[in-house]
Design an enzyme around this catalytic site. Structure first.
Site, PDB file in Angstrom:
ATOM      1  N   GLY A  14       0.840  -1.196   0.000  1.00 30.12           N
ATOM      2  CA  GLY A  14       0.000   0.000   0.000  1.00 30.12           C
ATOM      3  C   GLY A  14       0.873   1.242   0.000  1.00 30.12           C
ATOM      4  O   GLY A  14       1.665   1.455  -0.907  1.00 30.12           O
ATOM      5  N   THR A  16       2.044   5.185  -0.277  1.00 33.93           N
ATOM      6  CA  THR A  16       1.803   6.159  -1.336  1.00 33.93           C
ATOM      7  C   THR A  16       1.848   5.517  -2.715  1.00 33.93           C
ATOM      8  O   THR A  16       0.972   5.738  -3.551  1.00 33.93           O
ATOM      9  CB  THR A  16       2.842   7.295  -1.257  1.00 33.93           C
ATOM     10  OG1 THR A  16       2.869   7.827   0.068  1.00 33.93           O
ATOM     11  CG2 THR A  16       2.490   8.412  -2.224  1.00 33.93           C
ATOM     12  N   SER A  41      -0.388  -5.105   4.466  1.00 33.90           N
ATOM     13  CA  SER A  41      -0.497  -5.491   5.866  1.00 33.90           C
ATOM     14  C   SER A  41      -0.308  -4.262   6.741  1.00 33.90           C
ATOM     15  O   SER A  41       0.667  -3.523   6.588  1.00 33.90           O
ATOM     16  CB  SER A  41       0.559  -6.540   6.224  1.00 33.90           C
ATOM     17  OG  SER A  41       0.578  -6.769   7.623  1.00 33.90           O
ATOM     18  N   ILE A  47       7.626   3.826   4.712  1.00 33.78           N
ATOM     19  CA  ILE A  47       8.706   4.776   4.959  1.00 33.78           C
ATOM     20  C   ILE A  47       8.121   6.134   5.361  1.00 33.78           C
ATOM     21  O   ILE A  47       8.459   6.695   6.378  1.00 33.78           O
ATOM     22  CB  ILE A  47       9.607   4.909   3.723  1.00 33.78           C
ATOM     23  CG1 ILE A  47      10.289   3.562   3.428  1.00 33.78           C
ATOM     24  CG2 ILE A  47      10.652   5.992   3.942  1.00 33.78           C
ATOM     25  CD1 ILE A  47      11.207   3.075   4.526  1.00 33.78           C
ATOM     26  N   LYS A  80       3.586  24.831  -1.868  1.00 35.01           N
ATOM     27  CA  LYS A  80       5.026  24.808  -2.135  1.00 35.01           C
ATOM     28  C   LYS A  80       5.296  25.502  -3.466  1.00 35.01           C
ATOM     29  O   LYS A  80       4.727  25.123  -4.494  1.00 35.01           O
ATOM     30  CB  LYS A  80       5.549  23.370  -2.169  1.00 35.01           C
ATOM     31  CG  LYS A  80       7.038  23.279  -2.499  1.00 35.01           C
ATOM     32  CD  LYS A  80       7.503  21.838  -2.598  1.00 35.01           C
ATOM     33  CE  LYS A  80       8.946  21.760  -3.062  1.00 35.01           C
ATOM     34  NZ  LYS A  80       9.400  20.376  -3.285  1.00 35.01           N
ATOM     35  N   THR A 345      11.453  14.352  -5.699  1.00 30.54           N
ATOM     36  CA  THR A 345      11.057  13.641  -6.919  1.00 30.54           C
ATOM     37  C   THR A 345      10.487  12.249  -6.675  1.00 30.54           C
ATOM     38  O   THR A 345      10.148  11.560  -7.632  1.00 30.54           O
ATOM     39  CB  THR A 345      12.269  13.522  -7.859  1.00 30.54           C
ATOM     40  OG1 THR A 345      13.387  12.994  -7.135  1.00 30.54           O
ATOM     41  CG2 THR A 345      12.637  14.880  -8.438  1.00 30.54           C
ATOM     42  N   ILE A 347       7.574  11.081  -5.383  1.00 35.21           N
ATOM     43  CA  ILE A 347       6.194  10.897  -5.855  1.00 35.21           C
ATOM     44  C   ILE A 347       6.127  11.105  -7.364  1.00 35.21           C
ATOM     45  O   ILE A 347       5.365  10.424  -8.064  1.00 35.21           O
ATOM     46  CB  ILE A 347       5.234  11.829  -5.089  1.00 35.21           C
ATOM     47  CG1 ILE A 347       5.080  11.316  -3.642  1.00 35.21           C
ATOM     48  CG2 ILE A 347       3.874  11.918  -5.763  1.00 35.21           C
ATOM     49  CD1 ILE A 347       4.191  12.165  -2.763  1.00 35.21           C
TER      50      ILE A 347
END
Length: 493
Positions: A14, A16, A41, A47, A80, A345, A347
């Site tokens: 799962g 992002t 899970s 992270i 941003k 960078t 995403i």
């Protein structure tokens, strides 16, 4: 032709990357085209340190039909407009890499050539004065470009600082509502056909999940693409020497900065990312050059607000998979590669992986040409972003620590050396490069020896008048905009 479509697509992981993939796939494929399953899970952490994005996320959200106000609320997002780099060329230096070009292209010549002549002739406006994004960032103001008819507002774009965990949860709700099936569980084994394709995943629960196409979003573990499909990891740590990070969240204090801070430290760099409800802080460092204790001390000493959880450390190695797509397995996110978040960078690379998977979406025959093109595209983006990050380290004049001395003296990839030499000697910019090169190069002291001779078609008086007028127009337009806090509804006008 027979209907040979993919009937079942299985996403492992799962976070992002997993939920961005699931949401985009279910949204872009024809309705009921194939079943989309995501296995994750809750016992396996993500992270979740990347909270800073670049403007491409605007298009991703728009394609999903996501309302911006709802997105900002759900993810505690802030605006941003770029990244402020402190201490990168020399101690005390500071510049902004903005989400806009500087000034206007005049008679087909990039603006920085005109600015170089302007400064040579005694012009007083600094380079960033001609960037709407940079000036908005410095004054902590913002309004969406689309809300104004002023042509200057068309010269910049923006992005967000987001709570990445909240973004994943938001996309999970979106994807499940669209028809994605979520299965809670941990994979215990991967089952393959004789040709190497993955046929199913076995879970701790005893359940077996079959599929035609598998997407590995399992993070650094790379359970499918690495452990099962044996795609080698290409190590770039000889160029990108940081290999560890310590992260912590803190209370947000003061007015929001509509930019990410990247502060160079003796053995790496520190980020500050403001969200509505807290501040994200991290210190990316080289474990060869500094101890964990020293790195933590550096991080904590640079945090203004009260810490709201215990610091944690993360190990990483810069690089990428030799192939991101092997057999019927595609890797997206950290399973495909890792580049430190200096230019936000992570995403974006997830988006590229998703977009190209949709573009080359296979049938069950898995054409070699599709896989080859996908792998070549991912190689291209990883290497170009890698080189742009290396540029920041190479273009330093710091000699106060061994880390910076080694970075300034290291041999760099030939293509990056070509781009630096091109800019340094003539001010020219290769359009294949990633990022706003003039802002970063000149911000770190790489000043072209020559500017484009075509700027001499404009006499000194006319040039001075034109550029001073342009800088004044930028300042006036910026002054008319509300504060970023007002835009976000955190303060009254």
């Amino acid at each position: 032709m027979p209907d040979n479509r993919i009937e079942k697509l299985v996403i492992l992981g799962g976070g992002t990357s997993g939920w961005m993939t699931a949401a985009a796939i279910i949204n872009h494929l024809p309705k009921n085209y194939c079943e989309v399953i995501l296995i994750e899970s809750d016992l396996i952490g993500t992270i979740g340190v990347g909270e800073s994005t670049i403007p491409h996320i605007l298009r991703f959200n728009s394609q999903l039909g996501i309302d911006e106000k709802e997105f900002i609320s759900k993810t505690q997002a802030t605006i941003k407009l770029g990244i402020q780099f402190d201490n990168w060329a020399n101690l005390g230096d500071s510049y902004i890499h903005p989400f806009s070009e500087m000034g206007d292209v005049i008679r087909g010549v990039d603006f920085h050539h005109y600015w170089l002549k302007y400064k040579e002739n005694g012009g007083t406006q600094d380079y960033e004065s001609f960037s709407m994004a940079a000036e908005l960032a410095k004054t902590k103001r913002f309004a969406p470009p689309a809300q104004s008819n002023n042509p200057l507002t068309k010269q910049y774009t923006y992005s967000y600082h987001i709570d990445a965990t909240s973004y994943a949860k938001y996309l999970r709700e979106y994807a499940i509502a669209k028809g994605v099936k979520r299965i809670e569980g941990r994979v215990t084994s991967v089952n393959n056909l004789d040709n190497g394709d993955i046929c199913s995943l076995a879970l701790e629960s005893g359940q077996t999940i079959e599929g035609d196409l598998f997407v590995d979003c399992s993070g650094f573990r790379a359970l499918l693409i690495g452990q099962n499909q044996q795609s080698d990891y290409i190590d770039w740590s000889h160029w990108l020497k940081t290999d560890r990070a310590v992260v912590v969240q803190s209370e947000r204090v003061g007015q929001l900065n509509p930019y990410t801070k990247a502060i160079a430290q003796p053995a790496g760099w520190q980020w500050q990312i403001p969200l509505q409800h807290r501040m994200g802080n991290g210190h990316v460092f080289s474990s060869k050059h500094v101890s964990d204790e020293q790195a933590l001390d550096t991080l904590v000493s640079g945090v203004d607000g009260k810490l709201i959880h215990e610091p944690r450390f993360v190990n990483f190695k810069a690089g990428r998979r030799e192939k991101s797509w092997v057999n019927n397995c595609v890797s997206i996110g950290l399973s495909s590669g890792f580049l430190e978040p200096l230019e936000s960078t992570s995403i974006f690379l997830i988006q590229i992986g998703i977009n190209k998977l949709i573009e080359y979406f296979p049938d069950k025959s898995m054409a070699d040409a599709d896989r080859t093109q996908y792998n070549e595209t991912m190689r291209y983006f990883y290497e170009h972003i890698r080189d742009f990050i290396i540029l920041h380290y190479k273009a330093t004049k710091r000699t106060d620590s061994q880390f910076w001395i080694e970075n300034s003296q290291m041999e760099i990839p030939p293509n990056l050396q070509r781009l630096i030499s091109l800019f340094e000697q003539s001010g020219k910019v290769d359009r294949t490069q990633f990022g706003v090169w003039p802002a970063v190069c000149m911000g770190q002291g790489i000043i072209p020896k020559y500017y484009d001779s075509r700027v001499n078609a404009l006499d000194n008086h006319s040039l001075d008048k034109h550029l001073n007028s342009m800088a004044q127009a930028v300042k006036q337009t910026v002054a008319e905009m509300p504060s970023v806090n007002v835009f976000l509804g955190l303060e009254e006008h």
